[in-house]
Design a protein around this motif. Structure first.
Motif, mmCIF file in Angstrom:
data_model
loop_
_atom_site.group_PDB
_atom_site.id
_atom_site.type_symbol
_atom_site.label_atom_id
_atom_site.label_comp_id
_atom_site.label_asym_id
_atom_site.label_seq_id
_atom_site.Cartn_x
_atom_site.Cartn_y
_atom_site.Cartn_z
ATOM 1 N N THR A 192 0.839 4.080 -2.903
ATOM 2 C CA THR A 192 0.605 5.494 -2.584
ATOM 3 C C THR A 192 1.721 6.363 -3.147
ATOM 4 N N SER B 272 -4.945 10.357 -3.387
ATOM 5 C CA SER B 272 -4.529 8.955 -3.471
ATOM 6 C C SER B 272 -5.297 8.095 -2.475
ATOM 7 N N ALA B 273 -5.647 8.679 -1.323
ATOM 8 C CA ALA B 273 -6.424 7.939 -0.331
ATOM 9 C C ALA B 273 -7.830 7.659 -0.854
ATOM 10 N N LEU C 114 -1.797 13.551 -1.879
ATOM 11 C CA LEU C 114 -1.837 12.411 -0.953
ATOM 12 C C LEU C 114 -3.281 12.121 -0.541
ATOM 13 N N GLY D 177 -3.259 1.595 -2.242
ATOM 14 C CA GLY D 177 -2.683 2.667 -1.447
ATOM 15 C C GLY D 177 -3.108 2.627 0.004
ATOM 16 N N SER E 191 0.825 -1.210 0.000
ATOM 17 C CA SER E 191 0.000 0.000 0.000
ATOM 18 C C SER E 191 0.861 1.262 0.000
#
Length: 233
Positions: free
Chosen positions: A32, A177-178, A174, A187, A28
């Protein structure tokens, strides 16, 4: 293959079974970083170009063009406020045409790059606006071309705040990406939801959260150090 691995992990992982969770966490983190770095590099570069165009076509600037500026300004204002999870769904048909699928890390990267491009363009424009017009006019008086002024005067003058802006952008990417976990992008976001939230395991959830916090702190510290050094020159 990626989805099969995650599904197999979900079937095998028990509450806080770190023998199974550890390799899934490592996978993950890699996913990410892949999504974030590719998005920052491509979207950041395209956003820089679009931001310079936005700045340059503003009234009174190097490439003054009210029509072009107005069109780009409206386009950026339309796309930027869209919540990314909705943007993912809206971009699905185009993502399938470009990438060939709407599931997986690669499929997540495409809409992330598009959103990042428009978000970056506004950040770049806003950080170029405060640059002293006197410096630009002096360069023009010396016979420098418009492209030379952008490359050797405009961007260097705004470099420190631009670096800080890109650090801020990293946090946004970020976050994107979550949310990409919802389309099987993998991720840390997907890890936290699948093995933490859905299994009521706060340890797993907070492990993912802490890793994200560490990533942000490292990037912000590096950006602050570089910007501080540039401002001293």
């Amino acid at each position: 293959m990626q989805m099969l691995t995650m599904q197999t992990g979900a079937a095998l992982a028990s509450r806080s079974d770190w023998t199974v969770l550890r390799p899934l966490l490592a996978q993950s983190v890699v996913q990410t970083l892949q999504m974030v770095l590719v998005t920052i590099v491509i979207g950041g570069a395209l956003g820089l170009v679009l931001g310079v165009i936005l700045y340059g076509t503003r009234p009174g600037n190097l490439f003054e063009n009210r029509v072009v500026y107005r069109i780009l300004d409206i386009l950026v204002n339309i796309i930027r406020p869209i919540p990314f999870i909705i943007f993912l769904a809206a971009m699905q048909p185009l993502t399938i045409k470009v990438v060939g699928t709407s599931i997986g890390t690669t499929a997540a990267i495409f809409p992330m790059v598009v959103m990042c491009t428009f978000a970056t363009s506004r950040l770049v424009e806003q950080n170029l606006v405060p640059v002293d017009h006197g410096v630009i006019e002096a360069a023009r008086a010396m016979g420098a071309s418009k492209l030379t002024i952008i490359r050797t005067v405009l961007i260097p003058e705004a470099l420190a705040p631009l670096i800080l802006a890109y650090a801020f952008l990293f946090i946004g990417v970020l976050d994107m990406s979550a949310m990409a976990g919802y389309i099987g992008g993998g991720g840390l976001g997907n890890f936290a939801i699948a093995y933490g939230y859905q299994k009521f395991d706060q340890t797993v959830t907070w492990t993912a959260v802490i890793i994200m916090i560490v990533l942000v702190q490292v990037v912000q510290a590096i950006a602050n150090a570089i910007a501080k050094r540039l401002l001293r020159r």
